[in-house]
Design a protein around this motif. Sequence first.
Motif, PDB file in Angstrom:
ATOM      1  N   VAL A 214       0.432  -1.378  -0.141  1.00  0.00           N
ATOM      2  CA  VAL A 214      -0.326   0.053  -0.182  1.00  0.00           C
ATOM      3  C   VAL A 214       0.481   1.121  -0.302  1.00  0.00           C
ATOM      4  N   LEU A 215       1.853   1.008   0.726  1.00  0.00           N
ATOM      5  CA  LEU A 215       2.586   2.337   0.505  1.00  0.00           C
ATOM      6  C   LEU A 215       3.851   2.761  -0.571  1.00  0.00           C
ATOM      7  N   ARG A 216       3.605   1.681  -0.758  1.00  0.00           N
ATOM      8  CA  ARG A 216       4.936   1.438  -2.396  1.00  0.00           C
ATOM      9  C   ARG A 216       4.536  -0.005  -3.134  1.00  0.00           C
ATOM     10  N   PRO A 217       2.965   1.119  -4.237  1.00  0.00           N
ATOM     11  CA  PRO A 217       1.997   0.572  -4.587  1.00  0.00           C
ATOM     12  C   PRO A 217       3.202   0.038  -6.528  1.00  0.00           C
ATOM     13  N   GLU A 218       4.297   0.516  -5.986  1.00  0.00           N
ATOM     14  CA  GLU A 218       5.371  -0.125  -7.103  1.00  0.00           C
ATOM     15  C   GLU A 218       5.260  -1.715  -6.505  1.00  0.00           C
ATOM     16  N   LEU A 219       5.819  -2.044  -5.518  1.00  0.00           N
ATOM     17  CA  LEU A 219       5.847  -3.784  -5.032  1.00  0.00           C
ATOM     18  C   LEU A 219       4.618  -4.746  -5.111  1.00  0.00           C
ATOM     19  N   ASP A 220       3.359  -3.507  -5.520  1.00  0.00           N
ATOM     20  CA  ASP A 220       2.143  -4.270  -5.343  1.00  0.00           C
ATOM     21  C   ASP A 220       1.490  -5.435  -6.420  1.00  0.00           C
ATOM     22  N   PRO A 221       1.805  -6.879  -6.677  1.00  0.00           N
ATOM     23  CA  PRO A 221       1.957  -7.600  -6.959  1.00  0.00           C
ATOM     24  C   PRO A 221       0.624  -7.793  -8.401  1.00  0.00           C
ATOM     25  N   VAL A 222       0.335  -7.085  -7.487  1.00  0.00           N
ATOM     26  CA  VAL A 222      -1.084  -7.276  -8.629  1.00  0.00           C
ATOM     27  C   VAL A 222      -1.160  -6.402  -9.675  1.00  0.00           C
ATOM     28  N   ARG A 223      -0.906  -4.930  -9.439  1.00  0.00           N
ATOM     29  CA  ARG A 223      -0.960  -3.543 -10.190  1.00  0.00           C
ATOM     30  C   ARG A 223       0.362  -3.485 -10.508  1.00  0.00           C
ATOM     31  N   THR A 224       1.442  -4.283 -10.393  1.00  0.00           N
ATOM     32  CA  THR A 224       2.934  -4.019 -11.124  1.00  0.00           C
ATOM     33  C   THR A 224       3.845  -5.931 -11.495  1.00  0.00           C
ATOM     34  N   PRO A 225       2.716  -6.677 -12.163  1.00  0.00           N
ATOM     35  CA  PRO A 225       3.891  -8.010 -12.602  1.00  0.00           C
ATOM     36  C   PRO A 225       3.963  -8.021 -13.381  1.00  0.00           C
ATOM     37  N   ARG A 226       4.696  -8.778 -13.481  1.00  0.00           N
ATOM     38  CA  ARG A 226       6.420  -8.515 -14.701  1.00  0.00           C
ATOM     39  C   ARG A 226       5.762  -8.966 -15.914  1.00  0.00           C
ATOM     40  N   ASP A 227       4.476  -9.714 -15.967  1.00  0.00           N
ATOM     41  CA  ASP A 227       4.248  -8.938 -17.418  1.00  0.00           C
ATOM     42  C   ASP A 227       4.049  -7.593 -17.283  1.00  0.00           C
ATOM     43  N   PRO A 228       4.020  -6.799 -17.879  1.00  0.00           N
ATOM     44  CA  PRO A 228       3.193  -5.174 -18.060  1.00  0.00           C
ATOM     45  C   PRO A 228       1.783  -5.662 -18.813  1.00  0.00           C
ATOM     46  N   SER A 229       1.400  -6.178 -19.570  1.00  0.00           N
ATOM     47  CA  SER A 229       0.546  -5.783 -19.587  1.00  0.00           C
ATOM     48  C   SER A 229      -1.094  -6.091 -19.501  1.00  0.00           C
TER      49      SER A 229
END
Length: 546
Positions: free
Chosen positions: A480-495
């Motif tokens: 929550v504090l670091r959204p870039e680490l959210d596995p749902v919002r930023t998975p390895r497949d960016p598409s």
Amino acid sequence: MTGAPTRAGATTTGRARAHDPASLGPDQRVRPTQEDPFVASLSSVVGGPLGEHAVAGRARFFTPLRAVLLLGVVVLALAWFAKAPCLQQYPGERGLELDWRDGRQYVAMCYSDTVPLYTAERLDVGGVPYVTSWVDRREDGSEQVRYMEYPVLTGFFQWANARLADLWLVGAQAGVLPGGLAVVVYFDLSAVWLALAWLVTLWALVRLRPGRPWDAAIAAVSPLVAVHAFTNFDTLAVAAATLGMLAWARRRPVLAGVVLGIGAAAKLYPLFLLFPLLLLCLRAGRMRSWWAATAAGVLSLGLVNLPVALAAPAGWWEFFRLNGDRGADPDSLYNIVAGLTGWSGFDGPLAPGQPPSVLNAVSAVLFAVCCLAIGVLVVRAPRRPRFAAIAFLVIVAFLLTNKVWSPQYSLWLVPLAVLAYPRWRPLLAWMAIDALVWVPRMYYYLGTDAKGLPAPWFYGAVLLRDVAVLAIAALVLRSVLRPELDPVRTPRDPSFSRGLDDPDGGVLDGAPDDARRLARADAVLDAVTGLVGRRRRERGGDRVAR
């Protein structure tokens, strides 16, 4: 023609189709054997990770949904076999009897509330929930009139299965069906419906994550399900809570409220999910949807409860009376502190039947403080948190501050954890630790006189479980504090993340924040923080002057 762009870079058409598996191309599906190192290592037994040029989503029969449900069926079968030793029978003085001699239910670690409740709640003699009463004798010799102690839907769920067991035994006497002890038939029939409720939960999890269907497999193989699916009746409420989240994600707030309200008539916790929705809708300025869901939830809960409350008010109130009168359960932090330190509790020694008023107040205040802290988190988070993340934190706060954490309550967290932080290694590690607490718990209940475990062993196991849950909460908080680490919002497949701000958010998905409302909330927090800081400085100055 594409829809209007949103702040998250999505389109309205993309968001409308976010939950349609058929709308996802092969490259829009997350591949866990490529994304998660833990899953990649596990895949070695079936030939290794999915190839770089393999095309996902082409299976005709073993689709991800069917594979997840199959895994769920296997684990549920293991869960039934784990309880099966408690269904053994022996020839007693009155014919066949259930073999719970010499603490068998604890030695074999097969205990289930379903079995003793069959007679304790007078279901075996045709008792009607909330109408039929009986008298319990307390330790001091006084008597207490008792009724069915569960919420309305759970109470009538037990009654319906008891009547189905009666019909089954009629068929057995006619030679049409296999026979058995009434309580065994009752347990098996209950297990069928509880298993179906868990499969509905898995189905809803897959539908909530069409691009990540294998996340639901974490819940399907959960050790907590193998241990607690049939310990009590909680899979009913878990299914309702997950279905309510699915309805909200599909932008049907009224249906979501109805389902959550019905779930709360089985166990109260599904209604708690309205609180994280309140926080998120306030930040996004989408209060109309929240009011619709809340009104529908309260109305459906009231419609289920009102007939019973009017027809049998004393029996209906039993659930609330019992929860107010009961002390700290063995699994609660309050009991562990008391057991390890000799502390007599907030209320001190209590007379039989005397409610722990101070403990009740402390528990409520601590939960309220946690909810306020979560509210501050939602306001101050750099990006509006996802619904599942805040819901998970709220339920964790409730369980840790509550005076009761029955072992099967951990099932509440399983779908929320999978939605909030779908990472196999940490989630399975927590679930395994939580499930293994069942071993010292059973041998603690057995008692040291029967070669059971001393209390400190059990307390230590529960504390380890609490630490594991807090570790998952910390990972969710970090996302929550670091959204870039959210596995749902930023998975390895960016598409995959293209067009998905909050796949569970419904009207919140892709919606911009209400800047004016958010600024007012920030101002209030700044004022409160400044006031608290000034008072601390004043107290510090007073101490220096003295």
